[in-house]
Write an enzyme that holds these catalytic residues in place. Structure first.
Site, PDB file in Angstrom:
ATOM      1  N   THR A  96       7.484  14.521  -4.672  1.00 59.88           N
ATOM      2  CA  THR A  96       8.502  14.353  -3.729  1.00 59.88           C
ATOM      3  C   THR A  96       9.669  15.000  -4.168  1.00 59.88           C
ATOM      4  O   THR A  96      10.354  15.713  -3.542  1.00 59.88           O
ATOM      5  CB  THR A  96       8.827  12.807  -3.628  1.00 59.88           C
ATOM      6  OG1 THR A  96       7.698  11.997  -3.405  1.00 59.88           O
ATOM      7  CG2 THR A  96      10.186  12.483  -2.933  1.00 59.88           C
ATOM      8  N   CYS A 140       1.735   4.599   1.335  1.00 63.36           N
ATOM      9  CA  CYS A 140       2.747   3.728   1.584  1.00 63.36           C
ATOM     10  C   CYS A 140       2.064   2.517   2.391  1.00 63.36           C
ATOM     11  O   CYS A 140       2.535   1.600   2.906  1.00 63.36           O
ATOM     12  CB  CYS A 140       3.751   4.264   2.156  1.00 63.36           C
ATOM     13  SG  CYS A 140       3.573   5.500   3.798  1.00 63.36           S
TER      14      CYS A 140
HETATM   15  N1  PLP Z   1       2.759  15.407  -0.609  1.00 66.62           N
HETATM   16  C1  PLP Z   1       1.759  14.808  -0.405  1.00 66.62           C
HETATM   17  C2  PLP Z   1       0.955  15.748   0.421  1.00 66.62           C
HETATM   18  C3  PLP Z   1       1.283  13.573  -0.834  1.00 66.62           C
HETATM   19  O1  PLP Z   1      -0.096  12.978  -0.651  1.00 66.62           O
HETATM   20  C4  PLP Z   1       2.019  13.259  -1.786  1.00 66.62           C
HETATM   21  C5  PLP Z   1       1.913  11.841  -2.432  1.00 66.62           C
HETATM   22  O2  PLP Z   1       1.267  10.797  -1.846  1.00 66.62           O
HETATM   23  C6  PLP Z   1       3.423  13.576  -2.253  1.00 66.62           C
HETATM   24  C7  PLP Z   1       3.806  14.736  -1.548  1.00 66.62           C
HETATM   25  C8  PLP Z   1       4.366  12.685  -2.985  1.00 66.62           C
HETATM   26  O3  PLP Z   1       4.069  12.899  -4.353  1.00 66.62           O
HETATM   27  P1  PLP Z   1       4.670  12.125  -5.402  1.00 66.62           P
HETATM   28  O4  PLP Z   1       3.827  10.911  -5.465  1.00 66.62           O
HETATM   29  O5  PLP Z   1       4.249  12.736  -6.893  1.00 66.62           O
HETATM   30  O6  PLP Z   1       6.054  11.963  -5.369  1.00 66.62           O
END
Ligand code: PLP
Length: 381
Positions: free
Chosen positions: A72, A329
């Site tokens: 994120t 989520c």
């Molecule tokens: N992008 C994608 C495609 C994801 O699947 C996720 C996690 O669910 C994220 C971004 C976010 O990653 P993080 O959990 O390390 O913040």
């Protein structure tokens, strides 16, 4: 009852080798990597070694790897900094991106900073390449953010082709590679992206740590201001044991990639066959039923409606199976998925995402199939 974990796209179990590599940095090597004394220097050196490990695996330079708190933060940094600092006004993304990409872009649109456009998708949720080509021709020097693989339906994008198209049209290309990192080879001499990202907990590393690749020719300033860490790109004392775990997890992922891929692909195929045989009308969302066109780790199943279907995930949970309705989520609930909503599916049928890892077994798959079948009428041969 031993629970079965089939939600590996949400997160994965840490590998014991990773844990072992991290442990000394939780106790023995505790210095602050910014300190210039011996305690600090030994930790700094371990961080730089980790950066080199990751850079080597991605066939790029350590100076292009920046550690973050995960996917994120890496997505947000890449998007906000590139758009703001390069004065980009037009952005193309897709409606099936993860919220780590969609929400920052929608925020920039709402505050009048950018004009946000969405790529046309086919009925499987894949980006129409002809649309992308035309859009880039009409909007050169823009920014394109398209994920390498979709976390819910597993669709794979030809990241190399898209990167070259963007390069031809002088567009900045950011790809959310969170779901493919550690599962596929990324050769950054072939992928002409300005940004790709990684998150350790998606490939048996620790949570809360990841990285952002920033192409060396694409200079941006920090998102997080503070100390001079990460060569002035991200203020804040480093998550040292997280970084050590991230690099170790990448190393293992690349070392064992072929064997794990074969094993996991076999499990996915077993589930496709098992469910198709046992349940009339079962379908697979997006390209997830096609192992060549989707992540080998993800199978998104569309089941027929029945009395139990509303409570599908709940019932699976009671039977000891952890799966998900979409992104993390919504794990454990069947709340609507913004990805499934884009697929133009008429019927309101229950969807469940099973996602696999190297730790899953044939028995896990068979137990999950049995659990689903118990909720549905068994086909008469
Ligand atoms: N992008 C994608 C495609 C994801 O699947 C996720 C996690 O669910 C994220 C971004 C976010 O990653 P993080 O959990 O390390 O913040």
């Amino acid at each position: 009852m031993e629970r079965i974990y089939l939600d590996n796209a949400a997160t994965t179990k840490i590998d014991p080798e990773v844990l072992e590599a991290m442990q000394p940095y939780m106790y023995e090597y505790f210095g602050n990597p910014s300190s210039i004394h011996g305690h600090g220097r030994e930790v700094r050196s371990a961080i730089e070694k980790s950066r080199k490990t990751i850079a080597d695996l991605l066939n790029t330079s350590p100076s292009e790897i920046f550690f973050t708190s995960g996917g994120t933060e890496a997505d947000n940094t890449a998007l906000y900094c590139s758009i703001h600092q390069k004065n980009i006004k037009k952005v193309l993304t897709s409606r099936v991106e993860h919220h780590a990409v969609l929400h920052p872009l929608q925020h920039l649109e709402k505050t009048g900073k950018i004009q946000l456009n969405y790529a046309e998708l086919n009925d499987k949720g894949e980006v129409e390449m002809s649309f992308l080509k035309q859009w880039l021709e009409d909007n050169p020097e823009s920014l394109v953010s398209l994920m390498h693989a979709n976390n819910e339906i597993g669709n794979l994008l030809d990241i190399e082709e898209v990167s070259w198209l963007c390069k031809q049209h002088k567009a900045v290309f950011h790809s959310d590679t969170v779901q493919t990192m550690g599962h596929y080879v990324h050769n950054l001499q072939e992928i002409k992206a300005q940004h790709i990202v990684g998150s350790a907990h998606k490939f048996h590393g620790p949570k809360g740590v990841g990285f952002l690749y920033i192409n060396g020719d694409h200079k941006i300033h920090p998102f997080m201001h503070g100390g001079a860490q990460e060569r002035n790109m991200r203020g804040g004392t480093e998550n040292v044991y997280g970084i050590i775990g991230l690099a170790k997890a990448m190393e293992i992922a690349y070392r064992d990639m072929e064997a794990h891929r074969n094993h996991i692909e076999g499990l996915k195929e077993r589930m496709i066959k098992g469910l198709s045989k046992a349940i009339d009308g079962v379908q697979f969302n997006g390209q997830s039923g096609d192992t060549d066109k989707s992540l080998y780790t993800v199978l998104n199943v569309r089941l027929p409606e029945n009395d139990m279907s509303e409570m599908l995930l709940f019932n699976l949970d009671i039977k000891g199976i952890s799966a998900s309705g979409g992104s993390a989520c919504s794990s454990g609930t069947n709340v609507g998925s913004h990805v499934i909503a884009e697929l133009n599916i008429q019927e309101n049928r229950p969807n469940v995402r099973f996602s696999f890892s190297k730790y899953n077994t044939v028995e896990d798959i068979d137990a999950a199939i049995t659990a689903v079948v118990e909720m549905y009428s068994v086909k008469q041969d």
